[in-house]
Scaffold this active site. Structure first.
Site, PDB file in Angstrom:
ATOM      1  N   CYS A  57      -9.487 -92.064   5.104  1.00  0.00           N
ATOM      2  CA  CYS A  57     -10.464 -92.268   6.388  1.00  0.00           C
ATOM      3  C   CYS A  57      -9.379 -92.530   7.427  1.00  0.00           C
ATOM      4  CB  CYS A  57     -11.137 -93.602   5.969  1.00  0.00           C
ATOM      5  SG  CYS A  57     -10.035 -95.212   5.864  1.00  0.00           S
ATOM      6  N   ASP A 106      -8.366 -91.296  -3.450  1.00  0.00           N
ATOM      7  CA  ASP A 106      -8.807 -91.780  -2.353  1.00  0.00           C
ATOM      8  C   ASP A 106      -7.831 -92.768  -2.030  1.00  0.00           C
ATOM      9  OD1 ASP A 106     -10.638 -92.227  -0.363  1.00  0.00           O
ATOM     10  OD2 ASP A 106     -11.354 -94.122  -1.092  1.00  0.00           O
ATOM     11  N   CYS A 155      -7.253 -95.015  -6.996  1.00  0.00           N
ATOM     12  CA  CYS A 155      -7.228 -96.106  -6.087  1.00  0.00           C
ATOM     13  C   CYS A 155      -8.475 -96.448  -6.067  1.00  0.00           C
ATOM     14  CB  CYS A 155      -6.479 -95.777  -4.990  1.00  0.00           C
ATOM     15  SG  CYS A 155      -4.983 -94.964  -4.988  1.00  0.00           S
ATOM     16  N   ALA A 156      -9.327 -97.351  -6.920  1.00  0.00           N
ATOM     17  CA  ALA A 156     -10.619 -97.432  -7.016  1.00  0.00           C
ATOM     18  C   ALA A 156     -11.486 -98.463  -6.121  1.00  0.00           C
ATOM     19  CB  ALA A 156     -11.094 -97.369  -8.433  1.00  0.00           C
ATOM     20  N   PRO A 196     -12.763-100.902  -3.504  1.00  0.00           N
ATOM     21  CA  PRO A 196     -13.713-102.101  -4.237  1.00  0.00           C
ATOM     22  C   PRO A 196     -14.729-101.409  -4.975  1.00  0.00           C
ATOM     23  CG  PRO A 196     -14.339-101.739  -1.931  1.00  0.00           C
ATOM     24  CD  PRO A 196     -13.177-100.693  -2.059  1.00  0.00           C
ATOM     25  N   GLY A 197     -14.881-100.040  -5.160  1.00  0.00           N
ATOM     26  CA  GLY A 197     -15.725 -99.550  -6.205  1.00  0.00           C
ATOM     27  C   GLY A 197     -16.849 -98.647  -5.972  1.00  0.00           C
ATOM     28  N   ASP A 252       0.214 -99.221 -10.640  1.00  0.00           N
ATOM     29  CA  ASP A 252       0.641 -98.547  -9.560  1.00  0.00           C
ATOM     30  C   ASP A 252       0.432 -97.206  -9.598  1.00  0.00           C
ATOM     31  OD1 ASP A 252       1.995 -97.240  -7.503  1.00  0.00           O
ATOM     32  OD2 ASP A 252       3.906 -98.082  -7.731  1.00  0.00           O
ATOM     33  N   LYS A 268     -17.137 -95.582  -4.570  1.00  0.00           N
ATOM     34  CA  LYS A 268     -17.119 -94.339  -4.855  1.00  0.00           C
ATOM     35  C   LYS A 268     -17.082 -94.213  -6.427  1.00  0.00           C
ATOM     36  CE  LYS A 268     -14.346 -92.746  -0.970  1.00  0.00           C
ATOM     37  NZ  LYS A 268     -14.218 -94.371  -0.523  1.00  0.00           N
TER      38      LYS A 268
END
Length: 875
Positions: free
Chosen positions: A341, A288, A170-171, A173-174, A255, A176
Site C-alpha cells: 500500500c 503482501d 504476511c497474512a 489481519p486476514g 519470518d 485478503k
C-alpha cells in the site's frame, strides 16, 4: 497504525487503524518531504498532480465486502439491495437525494460496496440507523467484512482455484486471506450435495466424485497456508479465518524471508530404491509485504506526521527477500502476487527488478500483463525510470553518482541505499510497465501497487552482494572496532572471529541459528524470535515504517534438499545510551516496532517461547468415534481418518477436529521439525453432558456442520420450509416439546415430538412460496427431554432475525419463571426438566466455549487496535 476521526463531512474516516481518536480537522495534511518526493521524482504524472493531492487529502470512503460462500454472500447482499438501498435513496438532504452505498464496479458479483455519505446525514435520518444495525449485526457474525477497496485487488489477480496450494506469506489481519479461502472453496457446497445424492442413490463408484479440484466427493483438495511472523497477530488472523470454518487452512508463525520448507510424505518409489524427500511447492503465493504505507494518508495520520525517505530505504531489503523466497517456493507455472500500500518505486518496481535479477532474470520469472483483468478498475502502468532520495532529502539519479559521492564525501546520509533501488540499466529488457499502480484519485481509494509474476523455470537465487549496499555508519564503525580489537587481542574479544561472534555469541542464539538452518531453504535474516512481549502499535495493519537497519550477508551452507542457506545476517541498530544494541525482532509481515537486546557484554535476555498443543490424529476405529458414527448414521463415504485432537495423550476429551487430507499429511510429516503451526482444523464434535443414558454426548459443532451435514442420516435431521417456524426458533430459546408443546412448533412439531434426545440437524429448505424462505441453511438443533433449542450464539440469532425478518425482537428464554410461580410447586419431573434446560441454557450461551472464545479474541483484537470495525463508530 493510524488514528481515525471525522472531518466536517467525514467521508469514511476509519480505515485499518487503532488506538485513540484524532479529529481529522485538527490534522495538518501536509508533509514537505513527502510532497517534494512525489512531485520532483515524477511518481505522479504532471497533469494529474493537482487531482492526486486533492484526493489524498480527503477522508477515505467506507467500504465493505460480503464474505463466505458465494450463495450465502449473495443472499445477504440481496437484503441490502432490496430493502436498505431503496429506503436510503428516498432520503433528501438540502434538496438533493442522498447518495446510497454503491457496488464497486470491478468486483465480481457486486460483492464489494463503498459509501461516501457524510456523517451528519447518516445521523439525521432513520433509514441509516436501520442500515447501521444491519451492518453491525452482519459484521459481528462474519457475513460482512470491513476492507479497504484497493486491498481487495491482489487476491482477485492471483487466479486461485479449488485444488490449488496457496501461501499467504504476511497474512494478518486476514482480509485478503479470507478472499483466498473463498476462491479455494468456490462451488464446493453444490458439488458436495451432488456427490452425497449420488451416493445415496447408489450411483457412485469407488472413486471419489467431483470435478478437478473438488474431486474429494465434492470437497476441495486445495490448501491455504497463512503465515505471520508475529505470534499475537497470527492469532488475530485465526479469529478472522475461523468464520469461514475451513478444514483446508493451516496458520504458521515464521519470518517470511526465511519461510521453512514443508515436508510431504515420501513419494512411492520403485522396489529397492530409497524413497526421496518431497517438499511442498505452491501454485499461488501472495506476498503482501510490510511497507511504509505512504499510500494510506487518507486513513493513517502517521503518514502526514512521520513520513520520511528512510522508511522505504529500510524496508527494501526485507521486501526483496520475501519476494525471492516466494519465487523459490513456487511451482513452475505458478503465480506470485506482490503488493504494497505504498506508491514509492523503491518498495515496488525496484523490489520486482531486484528479485527477478537475483532469480536469473526474465528467462526464469516474467511479469504478467494483467491490464485486461478486472474490467472497470482504473490503474496506471508501472514506472520504468525513477530516482532515489536519501535520508537527508538529496536526490540521486544513479548508483554511480552515489558511489562517486561516497568516495569523496563519505557515507553520511547515504545509509542503506542499495544499487538495486535504482531503475535497471537501459539494456535490461524488463517490462516494469506491466506492474499496476492504483492512485487515490483514480476511483476515490487509497494508493496501492500490485504485480503478478509467473515462474517459468526452476531457479537458484543469487546471494546478495554486500558491496552493493551502503551500510549505516554505526555498522561500519562496529566492523572497524572488531578488526581493531582482534588485532590488539584485547579482552573480552580475543576469541571473536567475526561480526557474528560479536553480535550473538551466546549458546542459545547459536542453537536457534542451527535449528533455523535445518528447517529453512534460504535465508538472509537473523534467527527467528517472537515479539509477544513487545508493545503493540495502534493498528495490526500489516504495513509498517519500521526503521530496519543494514544487514550483512555472511557464509553459506547447504541443506538436505540442496538449496543454499545464507547465515549470519543480523541487523545492527543504533547504540542506545551507554550500550549498543542489536535487533532481535522479526521484520516480515508485522508492523511491530523493532525491539532491541543488549550485545554480548550484557546478560542475554530470555525469550518467551510459545508452546502450542500438539496435533494428534485419531484411529478411525477409536472407541469414542464408533458411537458417533452410529448415532448420526454417518455415511461410510465420509472420511474417517481426518479426525484430530489437540492434546499430548491424543484422547478425545472435549473437542474433536476435522482437517483435509493434505493438511493432515503436512501436520504428521512435519511434527518435531521446527515448523511453527499455530492453527489447523475445524471443530467438528464437542462433548456435552446429557441427563439421560444412551444419548450421544458428542454434538455437531456449528463450525463443522456444513462439512458433515450431507453425510448424516435422515433420522437425525429435521426439515423446515416456513418462515414463521424459523422465526419462532430464533426468538424463543428452549420451546417446550413435551405434552402438547410440540404443537406450537408448526410444521416441525411432528418431527421433533418423538425424535431421540441429542443433537440433530435442522435443514432449512427454500420453497419460493410467499410463506417460505429463499436460502438453504443448515443449523444445529438439540433435543432435550422436554425442550428443543437451536444451538446458535445470540448474535447469530439476532443477525438472522434482522436480515430475514427485519425483526429486532428481544430473545425469549422459555425456561425462565413467570410471575410469582414458586418452583416448589412443580412436579419432580418438571424440576428435572428445569434443571436440564438450565444446563442446556448455559451450554447454549457458551456453545462449547466458542462464543466466549469469540468474545475474548475480539477483546484482544480490539485492544491491539484490530481492524474488526463495528460500523457504529464509522456510520
Amino acid at each position: 497504525m493510524g488514528k481515525r476521526g471525522g472531518k466536517k463531512f467525514n467521508r469514511g474516516g476509519r480505515g485499518g487503524g487503532g488506538g485513540g481518536r484524532t479529529n481529522w480537522s485538527e490534522i495538518t495534511r501536509s508533509n514537505e518531504k513527502l510532497e517534494r518526493y512525489y512531485n520532483e521524482l515524477g511518481i505522479v504524472p504532471e497533469e494529474e498532480k493537482e487531482e492526486f493531492w486533492a484526493a489524498i487529502r480527503r477522508d477515505l470512503p467506507n467500504s465493505f465486502r460480503f464474505t463466505g460462500s458465494r450463495g450465502h454472500a449473495l443472499a445477504v447482499q440481496e437484503r441490502l439491495k432490496q430493502f436498505y438501498i431503496p429506503e436510503i435513496t428516498s432520503i433528501k438532504y438540502e434538496g438533493e437525494f442522498v447518495e446510497p452505498p454503491r457496488p464497486v464496479e470491478w468486483y465480481p458479483d457486486q460483492l464489494a460496496w463503498a459509501m461516501t455519505t457524510p456523517k451528519q446525514v447518516i445521523r439525521r435520518f432513520a433509514p441509516f440507523s436501520s442500515f447501521q444495525k444491519f451492518l453491525v449485526a452482519e459484521t459481528e457474525v462474519g457475513n460482512i467484512s470491513r476492507q479497504e477497496v484497493v486491498s481487495m485487488i491482489p487476491p482477485l489477480l492471483i487466479d486461485a482455484h479449488p485444488g490449488m496450494t496457496v501461501l499467504d506469506m504476511c497474512a494478518a489481519p486476514g482480509s485478503k486471506s479470507a478472499q483466498l479461502m473463498e476462491l479455494l472453496h468456490a462451488g464446493e457446497e453444490d458439488t458436495i450435495l451432488d456427490a452425497a445424492q449420488k451416493v445415496r442413490e447408489g450411483a457412485a463408484g469407488e472413486e471419489p466424485l467431483g470435478p478437478e479440484g473438488l474431486n474429494d466427493d465434492g470437497r476441495t483438495t486445495g490448501l491455504l497456508i497463512c503465515n505471520d511472523s508475529d505470534y499475537k497477530r497470527a492469532h488475530m488472523l485465526i479469529h478472522q479465518m475461523k468464520r469461514l470454518s475451513s478444514p483446508n487452512l493451516i496458520v504458521t508463525n515464521h519470518d517470511a524471508t526465511m519461510y521453512p520448507s514443508i515436508k510431504l510424505p515420501p513419494a512411492p518409489s520403485a522396489e529397492g530404491k530409497p524413497q526421496m524427500n518431497r517438499y511442498l511447492k505452491f501454485d499461488r503465493i501472495l506476498a503482501d509485504v510490510p511497507c511504509s504505507g505512504d499510500g494510506t494518508p487518507r486513513k493513517n495520520v502517521s503518514v502526514w506526521k512521520d513520513w520520511n525517505p528512510a522508511n522505504a530505504l529500510g524496508l527494501y531489503v526485507t521486501q526483496a527477500r520475501i519476494l525471492v523466497r516466494a519465487l523459490q517456493m513456487l511451482k513452475v507455472g505458478g503465480r506470485v502476487v506482490y503488493s504494497t500500500c505504498s506508491l514509492n518505486p523503491i518498495e515496488n518496481e525496484a523490489v520486482i527488478a531486484s528479485a527477478i535479477e537475483r532469480c536469473g532474470g526474465s528467462a526464469n520469472v516474467k511479469i504478467l500483463d494483467c491490464s485486461k483483468e478486472l474490467p472497470g478498475l482504473k490503474r496506471a502502468p508501472g514506472m520504468r525510470d525513477w530516482k532515489v532520495m536519501d535520508r537527508e532529502g538529496r536526490i540521486w539519479n544513479s548508483w554511480k553518482d552515489v558511489e562517486e559521492h561516497k568516495e569523496k564525501e563519505g557515507i553520511d546520509g547515504l545509509a542503506r541505499i542499495a544499487k538495486g533501488m535504482f531503475a535497471p540499466e537501459s539494456d535490461v529488457d524488463l517490462p516494469l510497465d506491466r506492474c499496476m499502480r492504483v492512485y487515490p484519485h483514480h476511483q476515490d481509494t487509497g494508493g496501492f501497487f500490485i504485480t503478478v509474476l509467473e515462474k517459468t523455470q526452476e531457479i537458484r537465487a543469487k546471494p546478495e552482494n554486500v558491496s552493493d549496499v551502503i551500510p549505516k555508519a554505526s555498522v561500519a564503525a562496529l566492523a572497524d572496532e572488531l578488526d581493531s580489537r582482534k588485532k590488539s587481542n584485547s579482552e573480552p574479544y580475543q576469541k571473536l572471529n567475526s561480526l557474528d561472534d560479536l553480535v550473538a555469541p551466546d549458546q542459545e542464539a547459536a542453537k536457534e541459528a542451527a535449528k533455523n538452518a535445518t528447517v529453512a531453504e534460504a535465508t538472509h535474516q537473523p534467527p527467528y524470535s517472537t515479539t509477544l512481549d513487545a508493545p503493540q502499535p495502534g493498528s495490526p495493519s500489516k504495513r509498517a515504517a519500521d526503521d530496519f537497519e543494514s544487514e550483512i550477508p555472511a557464509k553459506k551452507t547447504k541443506l538436505e534438499n540442496g538449496e543454499e542457506l545464507l547465515l549470519g545476517d543480523r541487523p545492527i541498530h543504533k547504540p542506545a545510551p551507554a550500550v549498543e544494541t542489536v535487533e532481535t525482532t522479526e521484520t516480515s509481515g508485522s508492523n511491530t516496532p523493532a525491539q532491541s537486546a543488549p550485545l554480548a557484554l550484557e546478560k542475554p535476555v530470555k525469550k518467551k517461547v510459545h508452546q502450542e498443543d500438539p496435533y494428534k490424529y485419531l484411529d478411525p476405529n477409536h472407541e469414542e468415534l464408533q458411537p458417533i458414527y452410529s448415532f448420526y448414521e454417518l455415511s461410510e463415504r465420509f472420511p474417517r481418518d481426518r479426525f484430530m485432537v489437540r492434546n499430548v495423550e491424543g484422547n478425545p476429551t472435549r473437542t474433536v477436529y476435522y482437517t483435509s487430507s493434505l493438511a493432515r499429511d503436512i501436520l504428521i510429516q512435519n511434527e518435531g521439525s521446527g515448523m511453527k503451526f499455530v492453527h489447523c482444523g475445524v471443530k467438528m464434535f464437542v462433548k456435552q453432558d446429557a441427563q439421560r443414558e444412551n444419548v450421544c454426548r458428542w454434538r455437531i459443532q456449528t463450525d463443522g456442520l456444513r462439512i458433515i451435514e450431507p453425510w448424516v442420516g435422515s433420522s437425525r435431521s429435521v426439515t423446515l420450509t416456513k418462515r414463521e417456524t424459523l422465526r419462532k426458533l430464533l426468538v424463543e430459546m428452549f420451546p417446550k416439546v413435551n405434552d402438547d408443546g410440540w404443537k406450537s412448533l408448526g410444521e416441525i412439531g411432528e418431527q421433533v415430538k418423538d425424535i431421540p434426545m441429542g443433537c440433530s440437524i435442522l435443514r432449512v429448505e427454500p420453497t419460493g412460496k410467499e410463506d417460505g424462505l429463499t436460502e438453504r441453511m443448515v443449523l444445529p438443533l438439540w433435543r432435550s427431554l422436554h425442550s428443543l433449542n437451536l444451538m446458535l450464539p445470540k448474535e447469530d440469532r439476532r443477525a438472522m432475525l434482522l436480515r430475514i425478518f427485519n425483526d429486532d425482537t428481544p430473545l425469549v428464554n422459555a425456561t425462565q419463571k413467570k410471575g410469582n410461580e414458586s418452583p416448589a410447586v412443580a412436579a419432580p419431573v418438571e424440576s428435572t426438566a428445569a434443571a436440564e434446560d438450565q444446563a442446556l441454557k448455559v451450554e447454549n450461551e457458551q456453545l462449547g466455549e466458542v462464543e466466549q472464545e469469540h468474545t475474548d479474541t475480539r477483546e484482544t483484537y480490539t485492544k491491539a487496535g484490530g481492524e474488526e470495525d463495528r460500523f457504529n463508530t464509522t456510520v
